[in-house]
Enzyme design. Structure first.
Site, PDB file in Angstrom:
ATOM      1  N   LYS A 164     -20.115   5.209 -16.040  1.00 17.66           N
ATOM      2  CA  LYS A 164     -21.116   4.255 -16.501  1.00 17.66           C
ATOM      3  C   LYS A 164     -21.466   4.570 -17.950  1.00 17.66           C
ATOM      4  O   LYS A 164     -21.708   5.722 -18.308  1.00 17.66           O
ATOM      5  CB  LYS A 164     -22.380   4.352 -15.644  1.00 17.66           C
ATOM      6  CG  LYS A 164     -22.177   3.986 -14.175  1.00 17.66           C
ATOM      7  CD  LYS A 164     -22.192   2.494 -13.959  1.00 17.66           C
ATOM      8  CE  LYS A 164     -22.181   2.138 -12.486  1.00 17.66           C
ATOM      9  NZ  LYS A 164     -22.241   0.691 -12.262  1.00 17.66           N
ATOM     10  N   LYS A 272     -17.073  -7.723  -5.394  1.00 21.71           N
ATOM     11  CA  LYS A 272     -18.072  -7.078  -4.553  1.00 21.71           C
ATOM     12  C   LYS A 272     -18.468  -8.074  -3.451  1.00 21.71           C
ATOM     13  O   LYS A 272     -19.265  -8.985  -3.691  1.00 21.71           O
ATOM     14  CB  LYS A 272     -19.305  -6.703  -5.375  1.00 21.71           C
ATOM     15  CG  LYS A 272     -19.086  -5.603  -6.398  1.00 21.71           C
ATOM     16  CD  LYS A 272     -20.406  -5.264  -7.088  1.00 21.71           C
ATOM     17  CE  LYS A 272     -20.299  -3.999  -7.928  1.00 21.71           C
ATOM     18  NZ  LYS A 272     -19.614  -4.244  -9.200  1.00 21.71           N
TER      19      LYS A 272
END
Length: 364
Positions: A164, A272
């Site tokens: 990230k 997702k």
């Protein structure tokens, strides 16, 4: 033999704060669904509705009220479910603006259709014979914390790392990537980064060029979703292949999905199921991506092991060779014990381990 569906909230507690560019998560509530058949006592199918705070379309104040209405509507239909009518039931019962609910209901129905044993898709993974290659996720934190996570993931046998970026100082993030590349070249370790839309239009080109020096596999969502003109330019010109993630959320019409991918033409998309509206919607994205020659992989979204299990079995059914973005089930202190295990950077379904859903005994 009508089916009945009920739900129960379950607040997942993180072992450590999970940092993203949208903030740090310490807990997350999922609503666990249970479907039963009045003619088959002792058998139940489970699903999970887990909207992701700040990101899901159905991260809304009255979520539980709307979930309750969906359950009431379903229970009033006196339906049984089969492969041929599953999509009809979902379309009639769950509005598109509740994608995590659709995912949960679909998972629970698939579970009970297959005997209520948490086996939703029968394949080599769910038979315990084959693992799913994954990336090891490096959460945002201090420089030292992120380096520690890198070392930990490498020791666990991960050969693909996803980091990230976009929350701490950019130069420090580059130093972490530089330290990994100082020990491992791109043939040894695959590096992905995820900006979660943190870069601004005025600095995104500079940052992409800086990150490109680290031989990255891809960057997820460098700028915020909804800037289609800018994103199309970046997909065409970025020195790092771009993977769309948040950009896909909220598109439920097939033609809208096709138009988006054709316009932006990304090298990758990330899927997702919880955020996209379940497996049937995910199937549409995959079909369109294959037509447009766009590569893809599947990612979980901080579900408990109930949701993760459903996503993992679905993922295995697709035989995608890329490392997938599946969770490990180890983020939470109060997850459900399950056969899901991680070995050598792969997720496995260990048939010697049992499910423990006793925290759900309070179901009405």
């Amino acid at each position: 033999m009508p089916l009945n569906i009920v739900y129960q909230p379950h607040t997942l507690l993180f072992r450590k704060g999970a940092g993203t560019s949208r903030g740090v998560l310490t807990q997350k509530t999922s609503w666990i669904l249970r479907v039963t058949d009045s003619d088959k006592r002792g058998i139940a199918g489970y699903g999970e509705c887990g909207p992701l705070p700040g990101l899901s379309v159905d991260d809304i104040p009255d979520f539980e009220s709307q979930l309750s209405s969906v359950c009431d509507l379903f229970n009033g239909l006196d339906v049984d479910v089969f492969p041929f009518n599953l999509s009809i039931i979902l379309d009639q019962v769950v509005p598109h603006h509740l994608p995590s609910v659709r995912f949960g209901v679909e998972s629970a129905l698939l579970d009970i259709m297959n005997g209520g044993c948490r086996i939703l898709f029968k394949n080599a993974f769910s038979a315990g014979k084959q693992g799913i290659l994954m990336n090891g996720l490096i959460w945002m934190g201090s420089f030292d914390q992120m380096l520690e996570q890198v070392s930990d993931k490498l020791s666990q046998g991960f050969t693909t790392l996803k980091m990230k970026v976009g929350a701490i100082d950019f130069q420090q993030e580059c130093r972490i990537l530089e330290s990994v590349r100082g020990e491992f070249d791109k043939n040894d370790i695959i590096l992905r980064v995820d900006a979660n839309g943190a870069f601004r239009a005025e600095d995104v080109s500079y940052k992409l060029n800086e990150l490109a020096t680290f031989d990255l596999h891809s960057i997820e969502q460098p700028v915020k979703a909804g800037q289609e003109g800018l994103m199309a330019e970046l997909c065409a010109a970025s020195p790092i292949p771009i993977a769309l993630d948040e950009e896909l959320i909220g598109h439920f019409d097939y033609h809208a999905k096709f138009a988006l991918l054709k316009k932006l033409a990304p090298p990758f998309i990330i899927l997702k199921p919880t955020l996209l509206g379940g497996f049937q919607h995910t199937n549409e994205w995959i079909e369109i991506a294959n037509r447009l020659r766009i590569d893809w992989w599947i990612t979980s979204a901080l579900e408990s092991n109930i949701g993760l299990n459903a996503i993992a079995q679905y993922t295995a059914s697709k035989n995608n060779p890329l490392p997938q973005g599946l969770g490990t089930g180890q983020l939470f202190t109060n997850n459900f014990n399950s056969p899901l295990t991680v070995e050598r950077g792969k997720l496995f379904y260990d048939l010697d381990e049992d499910w423990d859903l006793t925290p759900l005994n309070a179901f009405p």
